[in-house]
Design a protein around this motif. Sequence first.
Motif, PDB file in Angstrom:
ATOM      1  N   UNK A 401      25.657  32.392  15.946  1.00 41.16           N
ATOM      2  CA  UNK A 401      24.347  32.649  16.561  1.00 41.16           C
ATOM      3  C   UNK A 401      24.202  32.122  17.987  1.00 41.16           C
ATOM      4  N   UNK A 402      24.867  31.002  18.321  1.00 43.93           N
ATOM      5  CA  UNK A 402      24.688  30.412  19.647  1.00 43.93           C
ATOM      6  C   UNK A 402      26.040  30.164  20.311  1.00 43.93           C
ATOM      7  N   UNK A 403      25.991  29.738  21.573  1.00 39.89           N
ATOM      8  CA  UNK A 403      27.226  29.571  22.337  1.00 39.89           C
ATOM      9  C   UNK A 403      28.023  28.331  21.919  1.00 39.89           C
ATOM     10  N   UNK A 404      27.462  27.461  21.088  1.00 38.84           N
ATOM     11  CA  UNK A 404      28.207  26.274  20.651  1.00 38.84           C
ATOM     12  C   UNK A 404      28.613  26.329  19.178  1.00 38.84           C
ATOM     13  N   UNK A 405      28.189  27.357  18.445  1.00 45.53           N
ATOM     14  CA  UNK A 405      28.464  27.385  17.002  1.00 45.53           C
ATOM     15  C   UNK A 405      29.950  27.505  16.679  1.00 45.53           C
ATOM     16  N   UNK A 406      30.710  28.173  17.528  1.00 46.47           N
ATOM     17  CA  UNK A 406      32.140  28.335  17.263  1.00 46.47           C
ATOM     18  C   UNK A 406      32.924  27.035  17.479  1.00 46.47           C
ATOM     19  N   UNK A 407      32.251  25.996  17.987  1.00 50.61           N
ATOM     20  CA  UNK A 407      32.892  24.705  18.262  1.00 50.61           C
ATOM     21  C   UNK A 407      32.526  23.642  17.227  1.00 50.61           C
ATOM     22  N   UNK A 408      32.004  24.049  16.081  1.00 53.82           N
ATOM     23  CA  UNK A 408      31.495  23.054  15.136  1.00 53.82           C
ATOM     24  C   UNK A 408      32.573  22.113  14.610  1.00 53.82           C
ATOM     25  N   UNK A 409      33.811  22.564  14.509  1.00 57.18           N
ATOM     26  CA  UNK A 409      34.871  21.661  14.040  1.00 57.18           C
ATOM     27  C   UNK A 409      35.036  20.473  14.972  1.00 57.18           C
ATOM     28  N   UNK A 410      34.627  20.616  16.221  1.00 59.15           N
ATOM     29  CA  UNK A 410      34.666  19.487  17.162  1.00 59.15           C
ATOM     30  C   UNK A 410      33.377  18.685  17.107  1.00 59.15           C
ATOM     31  N   UNK A 411      32.207  19.376  17.148  1.00 57.64           N
ATOM     32  CA  UNK A 411      30.987  18.552  17.214  1.00 57.64           C
ATOM     33  C   UNK A 411      30.542  18.007  15.865  1.00 57.64           C
ATOM     34  N   UNK A 412      31.042  18.524  14.769  1.00 60.71           N
ATOM     35  CA  UNK A 412      30.862  17.825  13.499  1.00 60.71           C
ATOM     36  C   UNK A 412      31.503  16.436  13.582  1.00 60.71           C
ATOM     37  N   UNK A 413      32.685  16.384  14.200  1.00 60.33           N
ATOM     38  CA  UNK A 413      33.397  15.112  14.337  1.00 60.33           C
ATOM     39  C   UNK A 413      32.681  14.205  15.331  1.00 60.33           C
ATOM     40  N   UNK A 414      32.150  14.765  16.408  1.00 66.55           N
ATOM     41  CA  UNK A 414      31.320  13.965  17.325  1.00 66.55           C
ATOM     42  C   UNK A 414      30.239  13.221  16.559  1.00 66.55           C
ATOM     43  N   UNK A 415      29.599  13.919  15.625  1.00 65.90           N
ATOM     44  CA  UNK A 415      28.481  13.346  14.894  1.00 65.90           C
ATOM     45  C   UNK A 415      28.913  12.204  13.977  1.00 65.90           C
ATOM     46  N   UNK A 416      30.217  12.109  13.666  1.00 67.83           N
ATOM     47  CA  UNK A 416      30.721  11.006  12.862  1.00 67.83           C
ATOM     48  C   UNK A 416      30.681   9.683  13.623  1.00 67.83           C
ATOM     49  N   UNK A 417      30.647   9.748  14.966  1.00 65.99           N
ATOM     50  CA  UNK A 417      30.581   8.553  15.821  1.00 65.99           C
ATOM     51  C   UNK A 417      31.805   7.663  15.660  1.00 65.99           C
ATOM     52  N   UNK A 418      32.943   8.312  15.494  1.00 68.33           N
ATOM     53  CA  UNK A 418      34.226   7.629  15.338  1.00 68.33           C
ATOM     54  C   UNK A 418      35.166   8.066  16.460  1.00 68.33           C
ATOM     55  N   UNK A 419      36.225   7.304  16.727  1.00 68.48           N
ATOM     56  CA  UNK A 419      37.220   7.772  17.691  1.00 68.48           C
ATOM     57  C   UNK A 419      37.956   8.986  17.123  1.00 68.48           C
ATOM     58  N   UNK A 420      38.290   9.941  17.985  1.00 66.13           N
ATOM     59  CA  UNK A 420      38.986  11.158  17.555  1.00 66.13           C
ATOM     60  C   UNK A 420      39.938  11.592  18.653  1.00 66.13           C
ATOM     61  N   UNK A 421      41.084  12.087  18.245  1.00 69.36           N
ATOM     62  CA  UNK A 421      42.106  12.465  19.220  1.00 69.36           C
ATOM     63  C   UNK A 421      42.637  13.848  18.900  1.00 69.36           C
ATOM     64  N   UNK A 422      42.880  14.625  19.940  1.00 72.01           N
ATOM     65  CA  UNK A 422      43.536  15.923  19.816  1.00 72.01           C
ATOM     66  C   UNK A 422      44.991  15.753  20.222  1.00 72.01           C
ATOM     67  N   UNK A 423      45.893  16.077  19.288  1.00 71.21           N
ATOM     68  CA  UNK A 423      47.325  15.931  19.520  1.00 71.21           C
ATOM     69  C   UNK A 423      47.987  17.285  19.277  1.00 71.21           C
ATOM     70  N   UNK A 424      48.947  17.696  20.112  1.00 73.70           N
ATOM     71  CA  UNK A 424      49.606  18.982  19.894  1.00 73.70           C
ATOM     72  C   UNK A 424      50.157  19.117  18.476  1.00 73.70           C
ATOM     73  N   UNK A 425      49.906  20.295  17.869  1.00 74.63           N
ATOM     74  CA  UNK A 425      50.310  20.524  16.479  1.00 74.63           C
ATOM     75  C   UNK A 425      51.226  21.734  16.319  1.00 74.63           C
ATOM     76  N   UNK A 426      51.560  22.405  17.425  1.00 74.75           N
ATOM     77  CA  UNK A 426      52.413  23.575  17.345  1.00 74.75           C
ATOM     78  C   UNK A 426      51.760  24.779  17.993  1.00 74.75           C
ATOM     79  N   UNK A 427      52.361  25.951  17.761  1.00 77.75           N
ATOM     80  CA  UNK A 427      51.907  27.169  18.416  1.00 77.75           C
ATOM     81  C   UNK A 427      51.630  28.264  17.397  1.00 77.75           C
TER      82      UNK A 427
END
Length: 468
Positions: A401-427
């Motif tokens: 519905x909105x321009x940020x909904x497709x990013x929920x896998x990231x901002x759900x984690x933001x809401x956890x208020x914990x450290x989070x890291x993106x590390x390469x996982x392949x192609x």
Amino acid sequence: MPADELTSLSATELAARIRRKSVSAREVLEAHLARIERVNPTVNAIVTLVPEQARAWAKAADERQARGEPLGPLHGLPVAHKDLVDTAGIRTTKGSLLYKDNVPTTDALIVQRIRSAGAITLGKTNTPEFGAGSNTFNAVFGATKNGFNLQKTVGGSSGGAACALNCNLLPIADGSDTGGSLRNPGAWNNIVGFRPSPGRVPDDDGSWSPLSTSGPMARSVEDVALFLSAIAGVHAPDPSSLSDDPAGFRRPLAANMKGKRIAWFTNMGGLPFEPEITRVLNANRQAFIDMGCIVEDAEPDFSGVDEAFPALRHLTYHTGYAKLSRDNPSLFKDTVKWEIAEAERQGAVDVARANARQAQMYRHVSQFFAKYDAYVCPVTQVEPFDITTEYPTTVAGVTMPTYIDWMRSAWYVTFMQCPAISVPAGFSANGLPVGAQIVGKPRGDWALLQLAHAFEQATGHGKQRPVF
């Protein structure tokens, strides 16, 4: 040493060579400027370049070293700053035509710390208008292109920074993250983006919200940790800032992962994912098992985050840009105006309910991590999309519905208020990078970096770079 070989070295190795005087800060800078001149016109990652200022700073750095003065942990390393943060004497546009000629007179706190640690500022990296969205384009500089496929986006809002790292234009770059802006571009550029614990890297923007934070980006976890050691640390005007000694992040990262308990995502409360995202990430589950970890299907309770996170996010845009938008409506893109309008539409009860859910989430997460050492899930729900697409309107056939909904896998984690890291996982099968999002315990930044480093070393996914 040939310039392209020098620019491909890690930040840690470059810093060590400069300290040993096997290469000078000026030589390192010139190698990166040559690389930028050759590659940056293709990708548009660095949008403001100040070579003469950088040369003067690099010369001064070499002279300090020659005099035997103490050297900071980033001594001699070239860096460019996200175009949202103020840099004294260097244009800062925020990706907006309103600020296209803006030259601040003071440095933001993160820039002050980076410079104090000895790094050499050579310019600014591209960002979406006011950092809104995860496709890096704006009316001032245009779009930043993905080095692995020039028709695809780099993500955002720290997209210029991530692209510059991926293309070996910089060894380190700063970014910021509310809904995934350090992690999304990290995943899509095959580099590391680290969202630290709230307060780990304090800001001087007057906001005490745990949703937004600055953080480090680099090509390896070791380099991210080195960079973090320079920008972390207590800041008296920020009551949320953490007082742990930041020098601790320069310790060796290697550690035994045997017996670490890993919670592996299932569907993050029912989010849609493109099949290639889950295929690539799930293929890495065995790597954690081979490291000796105990891996179980489990995830936090994300119910209610769909309503709570946007309610709090809207407020930040309203506070920062409501008046400017009213006075200059034609110079604001629709997504920013939507954020402001939503802030005005919602009531005090909506905000109170969101704050209550935020507090509840932190209590729940604390209990969750009493059992698990980390939680692993996708960074993004989709692969990098076409650069001409502002944002995905569907994911795996589900309407967004909105321009940020497709990013929920990231901002759900933001809401956890914990450290989070993106590390390469392949192609993916399309040859596009996919990231693993590893979430650590509250304030457990060091243990998270150790786990991410072990995964990185076990898999080697982050070694692949674009060829120009």
